[in-house]
Design an enzyme around this catalytic site. Structure first.
Site, PDB file in Angstrom:
ATOM      1  N   TYR A   1       0.879  -1.303   0.084  1.00 47.76           N
ATOM      2  CA  TYR A   1      -0.174   0.093   0.137  1.00 47.76           C
ATOM      3  C   TYR A   1       0.850   1.215   0.090  1.00 47.76           C
ATOM      4  O   TYR A   1       1.447   1.574   0.937  1.00 47.76           O
ATOM      5  CB  TYR A   1      -0.741   0.278   1.341  1.00 47.76           C
ATOM      6  CG  TYR A   1      -1.846  -1.175   1.299  1.00 47.76           C
ATOM      7  CD1 TYR A   1      -2.118  -1.671   0.278  1.00 47.76           C
ATOM      8  CD2 TYR A   1      -2.702  -1.214   2.417  1.00 47.76           C
ATOM      9  CE1 TYR A   1      -3.444  -2.775   0.257  1.00 47.76           C
ATOM     10  CE2 TYR A   1      -3.721  -2.248   2.606  1.00 47.76           C
ATOM     11  CZ  TYR A   1      -4.051  -2.790   1.381  1.00 47.76           C
ATOM     12  OH  TYR A   1      -5.196  -3.691   1.413  1.00 47.76           O
TER      13      TYR A   1
ATOM     14  N   ILE B   1       0.551 -11.067  -4.145  1.00 46.58           N
ATOM     15  CA  ILE B   1       0.606  -9.718  -4.135  1.00 46.58           C
ATOM     16  C   ILE B   1      -0.655  -9.112  -4.123  1.00 46.58           C
ATOM     17  O   ILE B   1      -1.493  -9.613  -4.824  1.00 46.58           O
ATOM     18  CB  ILE B   1       1.369  -9.162  -5.232  1.00 46.58           C
ATOM     19  CG1 ILE B   1       2.844  -9.880  -5.300  1.00 46.58           C
ATOM     20  CG2 ILE B   1       1.471  -7.786  -5.345  1.00 46.58           C
ATOM     21  CD1 ILE B   1       3.335  -9.464  -6.530  1.00 46.58           C
ATOM     22  N   LYS B   2      -0.944  -8.309  -3.073  1.00 49.52           N
ATOM     23  CA  LYS B   2      -2.159  -7.966  -2.980  1.00 49.52           C
ATOM     24  C   LYS B   2      -2.023  -6.132  -2.912  1.00 49.52           C
ATOM     25  O   LYS B   2      -1.328  -5.535  -2.109  1.00 49.52           O
ATOM     26  CB  LYS B   2      -2.797  -8.233  -1.549  1.00 49.52           C
ATOM     27  CG  LYS B   2      -4.452  -7.819  -1.373  1.00 49.52           C
ATOM     28  CD  LYS B   2      -4.449  -6.701  -0.022  1.00 49.52           C
ATOM     29  CE  LYS B   2      -5.807  -6.121   0.082  1.00 49.52           C
ATOM     30  NZ  LYS B   2      -6.032  -5.404   1.253  1.00 49.52           N
ATOM     31  N   VAL B   3      -2.731  -5.809  -4.051  1.00 44.58           N
ATOM     32  CA  VAL B   3      -3.082  -4.379  -4.119  1.00 44.58           C
ATOM     33  C   VAL B   3      -4.085  -3.650  -4.196  1.00 44.58           C
ATOM     34  O   VAL B   3      -5.006  -4.486  -4.492  1.00 44.58           O
ATOM     35  CB  VAL B   3      -1.879  -3.765  -5.434  1.00 44.58           C
ATOM     36  CG1 VAL B   3      -0.579  -4.079  -5.008  1.00 44.58           C
ATOM     37  CG2 VAL B   3      -2.185  -4.550  -6.565  1.00 44.58           C
TER      38      VAL B   3
END
Lengths: 302, 302, 302, 302, 302
Positions: free
Chosen positions: D169, D201-203
């Site tokens: 983030y 991956i978390k965006v």
């Protein structure tokens, strides 16, 4: 990198890239690089038989550099030796040929069928070795301790990208002298090395003798009349070819017998030879000529 | 630093500069400094034979300072002893002579052919020693454990720049009393020390007896009639001279015999003598005279 | 998750959720998933009997992938094998079937009633195994060491969420050959595994023989005439059913005998079968048919 | 195991089979199992926003079991939460759904753009989690320390077969509020997670804003008018699709917007959604209906 | 092994053979193997500038395999990248080209002139890397911490046979933008890397500006008018050529400028180029043509 080598590496599916890179270095080295075949020069007879029995016949071989240079000049795949000789040449020959640190060793005077651990994975790292080599004696009273030693060492090695070669020599207990070379015994010994997690397995070429009574039935319908067929069976015992297996020829003998061994290993689908006394106990020129022919046999040129 | 010493150091090619500096200190010390020859004073008979058998004949030798001072005054290369005696003089003689901490020790009453580990690499560091000394007994039932002990200790020592001296004394098992001094046995013992990674190898001067049946063939064409030729063979077994080898003379004996030993070691290409009882069991003046002559022999002045 | 499985898991009340999750994976896997019944494929005969006695009758079984695929295609609960075979397929079959790393192993040539520790909990983690498997030989001279080994390993495993399966085989000491399969001995062996903290216990199907004189009184009023009743007694010995117990059938035998064993295990309240040679020593089609019928028996469809 | 999942796993080529097995568990779980698409339920708003802002709108969600059950009943791929909530349900739901232990956490009152490390790899093992989750704030003053924390933790996790999910983030420093969602910033943030060795991956879904002056040129020829195209670019930034990337939708919003997000993620080649507030801040029935539709979108059924 | 390479290796006189073997691998790799010249492909711009600024101009470069293959096909000496990209190709390209794990990394958004440590020596071992790469920013407020980090990491690396490459970029503090490329500053930065124990030093090509007032006197009599002369001075600062020094060319620029840089590096006695953006930001064919010409320049063929 050739498709053959890529295919071999793909069988080591649980290994990290560091270990695979060291296997690749061995498989891509020298004149057999890329063929999937190997010829390894092992020089651990100093421990096993003492210096004179090993080197008096060819005195330049008392010098550890002699063996490094022989392996390089012959275009071999790797050089294997105990700590002292590796230390004695590791700087001069750094990066020139993959080395295998023989991390346990026996000697002629021991009354036990066992070996001392004489090298470590840390030694292998500081000396730039691609693999550690370890002997087990299936059949001996100390086999369980030997297995536990190599479990510890190979786990440590696998974590830091070093490959493991297991010399598996049936000996001791109820195994007869003739039985040490028996087909069933050799295949079993190779299989145990595979079960222990070896990347490369080294065994002796087996005879057609069947030693274990309990195994007779399993072998009775097979045709074991040729050495190539016996090699093929040992390869089968190495996870149906998923593990590299190389063969030793034992005591020094005539060149023609050595060549025939190589042809049989090749024809049986073995991965190559680990050949010590038959090379360094000959004059250098003869050794190079012999190795040249062996290499050509493995390249299907002879 | 002389070319001779530089050449010797160059053979220790995998060692770090710290270890080489300690080897250099020994090689550059005293009257033989720079010649590539060594005379080491070892005083571990207290453990082996007890104090009276060791020192009653020359009572000042009960004092550890006596030996430090003798080695310094005689211009020797190093002084070797167990923990207690080194501790007893390490401050007084700090920086005056390289010391070798003998880290394992036997005693007269032990029924096993083995030694206790009585010192450590940490001891060697805190006492400013240049090397550790370790005895192995090839042939004994405990040889594998001994090898594993020195593997641990020499790996630790090499990492912190301390050299390793291995006393290699064949004993036990099937080796006969006569065989302990046999040429084949002595060369094998020296070779094993080299294989284990020793920097300096200490063996006994061998006789022309050949002990091992399997080794007879390897020796049958050689001429072993002189002690110098036998020394040359042992040197060959120490990686063709890539490792320093020094010889002990055994029990106290006449001066002429001692001088002849030194000449034979010199002529055979050995690196020198490790000479204990023949010095400290003589009155100090005689000992200094004897050592002076030995030094001159190694300097080719006698 | 079915009530049956929830109930079984609730018996492991001191275990952390990681260990329970791995038990759950085994109990929810394949065609028996959710029933509380298990069929496990164990392939450790390579160590025990050698490759030819294990696989010559069905050569595709030399390849470790064969067994992974067989267990998956038959809809089994888990696959158990030593280090080498698990490594050889762990990537290809990652996540497809729970695996049990057999962490100790014997062999035909050992004169001791013991096993070598050939795998570790770290191996189990890196290879994604749900459990470790360990053999003890109650009765053998080395039983205390074996118990201490599994105590160490299962404690380590429980801390990181890996389940423990104990193979408990009475053998050695004063136990007669007939006694190895005796009801009292089998129940005792199962109980010892439970006492040691096993999550899953593997024993052999017992006969109605009572081996121990001291146990005769305890058994004399029972009716042990059927195998199902004997299974029920073994289950009772596994903390009255609070621990999962599976049974092996021993050497390869006729299909009908195998089916009857499964029915008896089911009817006696056992949790299932661990069945190796009776499957991989048959052609694949026959093995799949046999396993299909066993699964249906455990699902009460046969 | 489907070819799609096998292909995804093959991109994690340096990972051990344990880690791959945990990735496989997530990829094979629930209604999207085998499709290569994921929907993850994350519940870390308790730390971020406090309980009332998180759960007052749907009081049953105060109970950690609520979220486990929601994820299971909706057929999702995994459930992610901090230590406390995972501990509160790990036994009840052991083996029912893969869990991701969120190992660092921020809170509303912190004046720093940072998080505390509140869980460990050991926690993940004892709780049976398939992965750890870690938030980095590229742009913050503490980003280097955050990177060093996840380097340590993911190295430890990879060694024991636990996968790593990085929440990336952009926040803090010179990044504007608008810039946090900018396309260039989001792609960069995703790329940094990939460079750090994340498996998943978390965006956030990016807008078409370009924040960095230096990046304008690189984007000026692209067409970023649709969200699907922007997703495709973020996927490209995740090693051209070699790493799994999932998207969050941010604050709770209307269902149609949520569905459109899922369609855009799907059409842009993203691997799925990580969707928290939009589910657990709705009544359970509505949440299940919404998740059902999202799942069908990812299955190309809507 | 060529005399040139042997001579270079001889300068690393305190290193163990493992480290030398890895240096030898780099020096013997590819088309410049044996010449003592190197061309290294570094791809760390993803961290420094983000993915789009790095790869949008040549989209295939988003895929980490692209760079491995480019380095191999161009016959380069080594490939350098952070953890994620090395992991993404380490298995596919195991043993095909030496890799350098960039173990610290900055990014565009950081307000500090510093980097995060994002990889470890253990990572380098498991991934089979020949060296670690580390950036220091002499001049920055955090330079002392950076120096202490690389001290720790290179000590660890040297013990296990991994080489150390230091990127030395003057930046921050009182150094002006123009000063970052000043000759005195560049030579000073290179010298600091050498002082820290780097095996390979990477700096930028310096201008003829002299930044430090205190250094003006030292430079005033020199002729710094040509880039080759400035390269020669930097080489001088790297222990008079006892350490390998390679130069980067900075931002992408015209081919002719790149060729001229290579000629100047060669003529000034530098060891080669580390060239990233000027290669992977061109279409692959153009990059290969450019690298071919650079290789030929270093081989004195252009």
């Amino acid at each position: 990198m050739t498709p053959t080598v890529k295919s071999i590496l793909s069988h080591y599916e649980s290994d990290n890239p560091g270990t695979k890179a060291n296997l690749a270095r061995i498989l891509m080295q020298g004149r057999l690089g890329g063929t999937g075949k190997l010829v390894i020069l092992p020089v651990d007879q100093g421990f096993e038989h003492g210096p004179a029995r090993s080197f008096a016949i060819n005195p330049p071989a008392y010098d550890p550099h002699y063996h490094y240079q022989l392996a390089i000049d012959a275009g071999l795949s790797a050089y294997a030796a105990p700590l002292g000789p590796i230390e004695a040449g590791a700087d001069t020959f750094a990066g020139q040929i993959p080395t295998i640190l023989k991390v346990n060793s026996s000697n002629s005077w021991s009354s036990r069928v066992d070996q001392a651990v004489t090298g470590t994975v840390d030694d292998a790292l500081r000396l730039g070795c691609s693999a550690i080599g370890f002997t087990i004696y299936p059949g001996s009273d100390d086999i369980f301790e030997q297995m536990e030693e190599i479990r510890e060492m190979s786990a440590e090695a696998k974590a830091v990208g070093i490959a493991t070669v297991i010399w598996s020599y049936p000996r001791g207990g109820e195994i007869s002298k003739k039985g040490e070379l028996a087909l069933d015994v050799g295949a079993y010994a190779a299989h145990m090395a595979a079960l222990l997690g070896a990347h490369i397995i080294k065994v002796k070429l087996p005879t057609d003798h069947i030693e274990q009574k309990d195994a007779v039935a399993a072998y009775k319908d097979g045709d074991w009349s040729t050495q190539a067929k016996r090699v093929a069976h040992v390869r089968q015992a190495c996870f149906a070819g998923r593990r590299i297996v190389v063969f030793s020829g034992g005591a020094a003998k005539g060149s023609d017998a050595v060549y025939q061994d190589a042809r049989d290993i090749r024809d049986g689908g073995g991965n190559g030879s680990i050949i010590g006394r038959n090379t360094f106990q000959r004059p250098r020129d003869e050794a190079l000529a012999l190795l040249d022919k062996i290499v050509r046999i493995y390249k299907n040129e002879e």
